[in-house]
Design an enzyme around this catalytic site. Structure first.
Site, PDB file in Angstrom:
ATOM      1  CE1 TYR A  84       4.167  -6.606   3.462  1.00  0.00           C
ATOM      2  CE2 TYR A  84       3.428  -8.882   3.690  1.00  0.00           C
ATOM      3  CZ  TYR A  84       3.475  -7.701   2.963  1.00  0.00           C
ATOM      4  OH  TYR A  84       2.852  -7.625   1.748  1.00  0.00           O
ATOM      5  CG  ASP A 105      -1.936  -1.131   1.160  1.00  0.00           C
ATOM      6  OD1 ASP A 105      -2.475  -1.384   0.062  1.00  0.00           O
ATOM      7  OD2 ASP A 105      -2.188  -1.758   2.201  1.00  0.00           O
TER       8      ASP A 105
END
Length: 330
Positions: A161, A102
């Site tokens: 992540y 994003d």
């Protein structure tokens, strides 16, 4: 400049064909299953050669990975460089990324693939050309040939992540674009206890924001590990899973921050998971800011990473050397 292009046919694939894809360059797939398998594409076979990229980028200036012309995205910038180097159109390249990061999210190990109707006899020149055209906050770390079965997104076995939190009264200015600043002293013991509740196979409906039309709808995901690592004032939250829903990682981190502040107990995690309701999470936490998040690695099965027969060597960049000093000694 040809960048070592060789004409078809090529021994890269025995039949010179890639598996079929739809018009968007994405295989025909359903929702993620429990074994992460994907149905192979079946229509529109076309001649071509598949190439795998490993890309790092600072996402500060970009509206995420997914293609859109304004504001600029990582995919948009990479495609422009590929178009100049390959002399192909965007529709021909069919560039696909492993993760649709994003706005403001960074990556060290984003993986993508693209297709050309020709092969290369070497990849170092095209690698250098791509990085020469890309802005300094985007870099191709690796380029290699890929087997026809490889798909950057749907072949992924797991993703890792990292979310960084700078936990001190005064923010380190060199960390401001890559770590969230928490002035509250966080209880890392409680955060670790809470993170363990995320590990396993769960319905993460309570941790997903309103889904976009192009997102997978299956809310059941597997989290393999969720570690909270202290490095002085810097906390690094490392999460590995089979896949993640829209803003899932940032929502999990946001709840851990509230637990670390001792505002709520660790056992709130399974209670919120059980509700399968995003409104329940909203009672306790909002999404963590994007700039602390980084896609570190995408993992694949070995058979998807094997190199095709007679393909050019993978390129990891090349070093330059000086044969003779051009400056006089004083």
């Amino acid at each position: 400049m040809s960048y070592g292009v060789v004409g078809l046919p090529s021994p890269l694939y025995s039949n010179g064909l890639l598996p079929s894809t739809n018009k968007q360059g994405v295989g025909v797939v359903g929702l993620e299953g429990t074994n992460n398998t994907v149905k192979p594409p079946t229509d529109d076979s076309f001649p071509g050669f598949k190439w795998r990229l490993v890309i790092a980028y600072d996402g500060t200036r970009y509206a995420g990975w997914q293609f859109q012309t304004s504001p600029p995205t990582i995919q948009c910038i990479v495609e422009k460089a590929l178009i100049r180097v390959t002399k192909l159109e965007r529709e021909d390249l069919r560039l696909v990324g492993a993760s649709r990061t994003d706005t403001g999210v960074h990556a060290w190990g984003q993986v993508a693939h693209f297709i050309t109707p020709f092969s290369y006899d070497g990849l170092e020149s095209i690698h250098a050309a791509l990085n020469g055209l890309l802005p300094p906050d985007i870099r191709v770390r690796e380029i290699s040939a890929a087997v026809p079965e490889f798909h950057a997104r749907f072949s992924a076995k797991s993703k890792i992540y990292h979310y960084k939190i700078y936990n001190d009264a005064v923010m380190d200015p060199f960390q401001r674009h890559y770590a969230y600043h928490s002035v509250y002293k966080l209880n890392t013991t409680l955060m670790r206890q809470a993170a363990e509740y995320f590990v396993g196979k769960h319905d993460f409906s309570a941790f997903v924001n309103v889904q976009r039309n192009d997102r997978l709808l299956n809310p059941v995901k597997s989290v393999f590990r969720f570690d909270v690592i202290e490095m002085g004032a810097l906390l690094q939250l490392e999460v590995e899973g089979s896949g993640f829903l829209y803003r899932q990682v940032r929502n999990m981190v946001a709840l851990l921050l509230q637990i670390g502040k001792e505002a709520i107990p660790p056992d709130i995690v399974p209670k919120i998971l059980a509700t399968q309701d995003r409104k329940e999470l909203a009672k306790y936490a909002l999404s963590a800011p994007p700039h602390g998040l980084c896609l570190v690695e995408v993992k694949y099965n070995e058979e998807h990473l094997r190199l095709p027969a007679a393909c050019p060597l993978s390129s990891f960049g090349r070093h330059h050397s000086v044969r003779k000093c051009k400056l006089p000694f004083y």
